[in-house]
Design a protein around this motif. Structure first.
Motif, PDB file in Angstrom:
ATOM      1  N   LYS A  43       4.660   2.552  -2.334  1.00  0.00           N
ATOM      2  CA  LYS A  43       4.172   1.596  -1.337  1.00  0.00           C
ATOM      3  C   LYS A  43       5.383   0.984  -0.643  1.00  0.00           C
ATOM      4  CE  LYS A  43       0.662  -1.804  -0.418  1.00  0.00           C
ATOM      5  NZ  LYS A  43      -0.553  -2.454  -0.923  1.00  0.00           N
ATOM      6  N   GLU A  62       3.657 -11.260  -8.507  1.00  0.00           N
ATOM      7  CA  GLU A  62       2.826 -10.111  -8.858  1.00  0.00           C
ATOM      8  C   GLU A  62       3.642  -9.074  -9.603  1.00  0.00           C
ATOM      9  OE1 GLU A  62       0.067  -8.837  -6.030  1.00  0.00           O
ATOM     10  OE2 GLU A  62       0.335  -6.764  -6.579  1.00  0.00           O
ATOM     11  N   ALA A  94      -3.665   7.505  -8.433  1.00  0.00           N
ATOM     12  CA  ALA A  94      -5.019   7.716  -8.978  1.00  0.00           C
ATOM     13  C   ALA A  94      -5.585   8.981  -8.331  1.00  0.00           C
ATOM     14  CB  ALA A  94      -5.892   6.507  -8.662  1.00  0.00           C
ATOM     15  N   SER A 154      -6.844  -2.409  -9.059  1.00  0.00           N
ATOM     16  CA  SER A 154      -5.548  -2.415  -8.404  1.00  0.00           C
ATOM     17  C   SER A 154      -5.402  -3.605  -7.466  1.00  0.00           C
ATOM     18  CB  SER A 154      -5.425  -1.115  -7.605  1.00  0.00           C
ATOM     19  OG  SER A 154      -4.252  -1.166  -6.868  1.00  0.00           O
TER      20      SER A 154
END
Ligand SMILES: COc1ccc(C(=O)Nc2ccccc2)cc1NC(=O)CCSCc1cnc2[nH]ccc2c1
Length: 272
Positions: A43, A62, A94, A154
């Motif tokens: 990401k 986070e 995933a 998620s």
């Protein structure tokens, strides 16, 4: 194959593949770590956007929360690194993709499939709550499906340590918000995830959220837990939904009870 445990990662370590999607703050790509061939999701977040969105602290919190979470139904954050302009999150890939796309495609899930998913959600939430982490943003859009069909919660963009009084305003759908986050009391705890689990159970079985309406109407219906359960929903499933969508947070059925609820046991009892 596994992700190297060494702390230092850099972009050159990865072969970048197809785009996997766009999040609120960044783009995600399939990636393969060159040395071990480990497949993951990378990401890419732009520091300028994080600064504009005033979310650097949220991201740091986070990353700290995520780095010690290990559960089969929680998407892993393996590590992170940055260059001059961007922050990179190395995320678990995933294999079966996004749950909400599956739900939209079939309309609504069978009771067995919904029960299996809710049982996995309850296990993941029990794990998070034991670590005093509340997710606060449980909805189909934040659930991915692993290669063996298991679900992975998620996008913890909103997760905090419980109890918490929200500072940043929310954006996105109201559908999943519990009464206590709407009636300005501002104080909320882990029980918010129980309400969202009830909304999720309803949406899996019906194909639409229970309070779906215009924003004003949705808010009115949430604070009164005003929802109708269609006749095609089994009485056991309806019973669990009604025990989760309770206005008073402390009166919601606890996760331990969800795992033992007749509707869950009927569909998820370990095969003999
Ligand atoms: C643990 O997970 C996350 C942890 C943190 C963040 C995040 O962005 N935090 C943030 C950002 C900015 C400010 C504050 C906080 C996001 C995720 N997770 C995702 O974004 C899921 C889709 S990306 C992965 C992925 C995997 N497997 C797939 N299969 C198909 C598509 C696909 C997509």
């Amino acid at each position: 194959r596994s992700m190297p445990s060494s702390r230092e990662f850099h972009l050159g370590m990865f072969e970048i593949g197809r785009p996997l999607g766009k999040g609120k703050f960044g783009r995600v790509y399939l990636a393969k770590e060159r040395k071990n061939g480990f497949v993951c999701a990378l990401k890419v977040l732009h520091k300028s956007e994080l600064q504009q969105g005033k979310v650097e602290k949220q991201l740091r919190r986070e990353i700290e929360i995520q780095s010690n979470l290990r559960h089969p139904n929680i998407l892993r954050l393996f590590g992170h690194f940055h260059d001059s302009k961007r922050v990179f999150l190395i995320l678990e890939f995933a294999g079966q993709g996004e749950l909400y796309k599956m739900l939209r495609k079939v309309g609504r899930f069978s009771e067995r499939r919904a029960a299996e998913y809710i049982a996995q959600m309850a296990a993941a939430l029990q794990y998070l709550h034991k670590k005093h982490v509340i997710h606060r943003d449980i909805k189909p859009e934040n659930i991915l499906v692993g290669i063996h069909g298991e679900i992975k919660i998620s996008d913890f963009g909103w997760s905090v340590h419980a109890p918490n009084s929200r500072r940043t305003t929310m954006c996105g759908t109201l559908d999943y918000l519990p009464p206590e986050m709407l009636n300005g009391s501002n104080y909320h705890n882990e029980k918010v995830d129980l309400w969202s689990l009830g909304v999720l159970t309803y949406e899996f079985l019906v194909g639409a959220a229970p309070f779906e309406d215009s924003p004003v109407e949705t808010q009115r219906r949430i604070v009164r837990a005003d929802m109708k359960i269609p006749d095609f929903v089994s009485p056991e499933a309806g019973d669990l939904i009604k025990k989760l969508l309770v206005i008073k947070p402390d009166q919601r059925i606890p996760l331990e009870e969800v795992a033992k609820h007749p509707w869950i046991l009927k569909h998820c009892a370990p095969k003999p």
